[in-house]
Design a protein around this motif. Structure first.
Motif, mmCIF file in Angstrom:
data_model
loop_
_atom_site.group_PDB
_atom_site.id
_atom_site.type_symbol
_atom_site.label_atom_id
_atom_site.label_comp_id
_atom_site.label_asym_id
_atom_site.label_seq_id
_atom_site.Cartn_x
_atom_site.Cartn_y
_atom_site.Cartn_z
ATOM 1 N N GLU A 108 -0.803 3.724 -8.207
ATOM 2 C CA GLU A 108 -0.696 2.536 -7.367
ATOM 3 C C GLU A 108 -1.121 2.852 -5.932
ATOM 4 O O GLU A 108 -1.783 2.041 -5.283
ATOM 5 N N LYS A 109 -0.734 4.019 -5.450
ATOM 6 C CA LYS A 109 -1.127 4.448 -4.103
ATOM 7 C C LYS A 109 -2.640 4.606 -4.022
ATOM 8 O O LYS A 109 -3.254 4.225 -3.020
ATOM 9 N N GLU A 110 -3.264 5.151 -5.066
ATOM 10 C CA GLU A 110 -4.721 5.263 -5.097
ATOM 11 C C GLU A 110 -5.373 3.891 -4.983
ATOM 12 O O GLU A 110 -6.341 3.712 -4.240
ATOM 13 N N LEU A 111 -4.848 2.936 -5.742
ATOM 14 C CA LEU A 111 -5.388 1.573 -5.686
ATOM 15 C C LEU A 111 -5.218 0.974 -4.293
ATOM 16 O O LEU A 111 -6.142 0.367 -3.752
ATOM 17 N N GLN A 112 -4.050 1.141 -3.736
ATOM 18 C CA GLN A 112 -3.794 0.597 -2.407
ATOM 19 C C GLN A 112 -4.750 1.204 -1.382
ATOM 20 O O GLN A 112 -5.344 0.483 -0.588
ATOM 21 N N ASP A 113 -4.891 2.513 -1.423
ATOM 22 C CA ASP A 113 -5.805 3.176 -0.489
ATOM 23 C C ASP A 113 -7.232 2.688 -0.672
ATOM 24 O O ASP A 113 -7.953 2.454 0.300
ATOM 25 N N TYR A 114 -7.637 2.532 -1.914
ATOM 26 C CA TYR A 114 -8.998 2.073 -2.197
ATOM 27 C C TYR A 114 -9.218 0.663 -1.649
ATOM 28 O O TYR A 114 -10.192 0.394 -0.953
ATOM 29 N N PHE A 115 -8.306 -0.244 -1.969
ATOM 30 C CA PHE A 115 -8.507 -1.646 -1.574
ATOM 31 C C PHE A 115 -8.293 -1.887 -0.084
ATOM 32 O O PHE A 115 -8.739 -2.899 0.448
ATOM 33 N N ASP A 174 -3.775 -5.993 0.234
ATOM 34 C CA ASP A 174 -3.558 -6.197 1.664
ATOM 35 C C ASP A 174 -2.239 -6.922 1.891
ATOM 36 O O ASP A 174 -1.451 -6.564 2.770
ATOM 37 N N TYR A 175 -1.968 -7.915 1.074
ATOM 38 C CA TYR A 175 -0.714 -8.662 1.170
ATOM 39 C C TYR A 175 0.482 -7.735 0.965
ATOM 40 O O TYR A 175 1.456 -7.773 1.722
ATOM 41 N N PHE A 176 0.405 -6.885 -0.072
ATOM 42 C CA PHE A 176 1.504 -5.953 -0.332
ATOM 43 C C PHE A 176 1.718 -5.002 0.832
ATOM 44 O O PHE A 176 2.858 -4.692 1.192
ATOM 45 N N ALA A 177 0.650 -4.541 1.445
ATOM 46 C CA ALA A 177 0.758 -3.614 2.575
ATOM 47 C C ALA A 177 1.439 -4.292 3.761
ATOM 48 O O ALA A 177 2.306 -3.701 4.416
ATOM 49 N N VAL A 178 1.061 -5.539 4.030
ATOM 50 C CA VAL A 178 1.657 -6.280 5.150
ATOM 51 C C VAL A 178 3.138 -6.538 4.881
ATOM 52 O O VAL A 178 3.978 -6.349 5.761
ATOM 53 N N GLU A 179 3.470 -6.957 3.670
ATOM 54 C CA GLU A 179 4.865 -7.221 3.329
ATOM 55 C C GLU A 179 5.716 -5.957 3.420
ATOM 56 O O GLU A 179 6.842 -5.993 3.898
ATOM 57 N N LYS A 180 5.175 -4.841 2.965
ATOM 58 C CA LYS A 180 5.912 -3.582 3.031
ATOM 59 C C LYS A 180 6.176 -3.195 4.483
ATOM 60 O O LYS A 180 7.276 -2.767 4.833
ATOM 61 N N GLU A 181 5.186 -3.381 5.336
ATOM 62 C CA GLU A 181 5.342 -3.051 6.752
ATOM 63 C C GLU A 181 6.404 -3.932 7.395
ATOM 64 O O GLU A 181 7.255 -3.454 8.136
#
Length: 85
Positions: A23-30, A47-54
């Motif tokens: 999942e981290k690989e996918l996140q980094d890629y996208f 991108d949405y998941f990254a913003v929500e996590k932050e």
């Protein structure tokens, strides 16, 4: 990352069998600038998941003892707290 690898990881991700590392690989890629055009549709999801996590990580989570003390000051007993759960 090669498109075939990303597509395989996406398949695992949507089947809910991907590891956290995958999942981290996918996140980094996208979140990178090198997303293949036919995979751009998934970039906004990650991108949405990254913003929500932050945003989640910015919120302060109060310890249980603090919540209990605040409730005791308002109601004077534990019953009001239990009813709110």
């Amino acid at each position: 990352m090669e498109s075939d690898k990303v597509e395989g990881l996406l398949e695992k991700y949507f089947q809910r069998v991907a590891t956290l590392a995958q999942e981290k690989e996918l996140q980094d890629y996208f979140l990178s600038q090198d997303v293949a055009s036919h995979l751009q549709q998934f970039a906004s999801l990650f991108d949405y998941f990254a913003v929500e996590k932050e945003q989640y990580n910015k919120h302060e989570i109060l310890p249980f003892e603090v919540i209990m003390a605040q409730n005791m000051n308002k109601k004077g007993n534990l019953g009001g707290f239990l009813l709110r759960l």
